[in-house]
Motif scaffolding. Sequence first.
Motif, PDB file in Angstrom:
ATOM      1  N   CYS A  39     -19.504  21.373  -4.700  1.00 41.65           N
ATOM      2  CA  CYS A  39     -19.647  21.016  -3.282  1.00 41.65           C
ATOM      3  C   CYS A  39     -18.786  21.948  -2.439  1.00 41.65           C
ATOM      4  O   CYS A  39     -17.597  22.142  -2.734  1.00 41.65           O
ATOM      5  CB  CYS A  39     -19.224  19.563  -3.067  1.00 41.65           C
ATOM      6  N   LYS A  52     -34.038  19.466  -4.561  1.00 38.85           N
ATOM      7  CA  LYS A  52     -32.980  19.802  -3.595  1.00 38.85           C
ATOM      8  C   LYS A  52     -32.666  21.296  -3.639  1.00 38.85           C
ATOM      9  O   LYS A  52     -32.477  21.934  -2.607  1.00 38.85           O
ATOM     10  CB  LYS A  52     -31.711  19.008  -3.898  1.00 38.85           C
ATOM     11  N   ASP A  57     -33.341  23.629   3.297  1.00 39.86           N
ATOM     12  CA  ASP A  57     -32.149  23.145   3.989  1.00 39.86           C
ATOM     13  C   ASP A  57     -31.067  22.627   3.050  1.00 39.86           C
ATOM     14  O   ASP A  57     -30.165  21.922   3.464  1.00 39.86           O
ATOM     15  CB  ASP A  57     -32.522  22.073   5.008  1.00 39.86           C
ATOM     16  N   GLY A  59     -27.761  22.368   1.434  1.00 37.63           N
ATOM     17  CA  GLY A  59     -26.504  22.861   1.965  1.00 37.63           C
ATOM     18  C   GLY A  59     -25.333  22.859   1.014  1.00 37.63           C
ATOM     19  O   GLY A  59     -24.203  22.952   1.443  1.00 37.63           O
ATOM     20  N   THR A  61     -23.882  20.503  -0.641  1.00 33.81           N
ATOM     21  CA  THR A  61     -22.962  19.392  -0.478  1.00 33.81           C
ATOM     22  C   THR A  61     -23.364  18.265  -1.420  1.00 33.81           C
ATOM     23  O   THR A  61     -24.541  18.062  -1.696  1.00 33.81           O
ATOM     24  CB  THR A  61     -22.943  18.879   0.974  1.00 33.81           C
ATOM     25  N   GLU A  64     -23.841  12.534   1.452  1.00 31.45           N
ATOM     26  CA  GLU A  64     -24.145  12.483   2.882  1.00 31.45           C
ATOM     27  C   GLU A  64     -22.877  12.671   3.711  1.00 31.45           C
ATOM     28  O   GLU A  64     -22.887  13.305   4.754  1.00 31.45           O
ATOM     29  CB  GLU A  64     -24.822  11.149   3.228  1.00 31.45           C
ATOM     30  N   CYS A  66     -20.212  14.496   2.928  1.00 28.32           N
ATOM     31  CA  CYS A  66     -19.891  15.926   2.949  1.00 28.32           C
ATOM     32  C   CYS A  66     -20.902  16.703   3.797  1.00 28.32           C
ATOM     33  O   CYS A  66     -20.540  17.679   4.451  1.00 28.32           O
ATOM     34  CB  CYS A  66     -19.821  16.487   1.526  1.00 28.32           C
ATOM     35  N   THR A  67     -22.153  16.256   3.800  1.00 33.41           N
ATOM     36  CA  THR A  67     -23.166  16.898   4.652  1.00 33.41           C
ATOM     37  C   THR A  67     -22.783  16.752   6.121  1.00 33.41           C
ATOM     38  O   THR A  67     -22.887  17.709   6.897  1.00 33.41           O
ATOM     39  CB  THR A  67     -24.559  16.296   4.389  1.00 33.41           C
ATOM     40  N   ARG A  68     -22.320  15.562   6.515  1.00 33.81           N
ATOM     41  CA  ARG A  68     -21.900  15.349   7.908  1.00 33.81           C
ATOM     42  C   ARG A  68     -20.701  16.235   8.246  1.00 33.81           C
ATOM     43  O   ARG A  68     -20.637  16.821   9.335  1.00 33.81           O
ATOM     44  CB  ARG A  68     -21.553  13.875   8.136  1.00 33.81           C
ATOM     45  N   LYS A  70     -19.942  19.111   6.871  1.00 37.27           N
ATOM     46  CA  LYS A  70     -20.421  20.501   6.964  1.00 37.27           C
ATOM     47  C   LYS A  70     -21.115  20.736   8.302  1.00 37.27           C
ATOM     48  O   LYS A  70     -20.901  21.748   8.968  1.00 37.27           O
ATOM     49  CB  LYS A  70     -21.373  20.824   5.826  1.00 37.27           C
ATOM     50  N   ARG A  71     -21.940  19.781   8.709  1.00 41.54           N
ATOM     51  CA  ARG A  71     -22.648  19.900   9.988  1.00 41.54           C
ATOM     52  C   ARG A  71     -21.646  19.983  11.142  1.00 41.54           C
ATOM     53  O   ARG A  71     -21.783  20.793  12.047  1.00 41.54           O
ATOM     54  CB  ARG A  71     -23.586  18.717  10.169  1.00 41.54           C
TER      55      ARG A  71
END
Length: 90
Positions: A39, A52, A57, A59, A61, A64, A66-68, A70-71
Amino acid sequence: MPDIRPPLPALTCKYCGKQFTPRRSGAVPVCYGEHTITCMICGKPFHPTREKLVSKDFGYTCSENCTRKKRSQTLSRINKERKDAGLSHL
C-alpha cells in the motif's frame, strides 16, 4: 470445426515479471496468479484481485480508508501546484 487461430503471444506480467499466455487478444499484461502489492499510504502488503490490478483507476491502496487519504493528498498537491502557479482562483 477445429480452432485455426494462431496461438496468442506470451506477455510479461507488469507486476511479477512472469511470462504468461493471455486468454484473449488485447489482454492487459497482468498474469492470473496472486500478487502482493505494498500500500502506497500505510505500507501494508495486500493481495488485490486481478480485476483491481487491470482497472484504470487502481491506486495501489489496501483499503477505502487509505484510498481516501491518497485522494486527499492528491487534491492537496494539485491545490498547492495551482497556488504556486498563480491559478488558485480556478
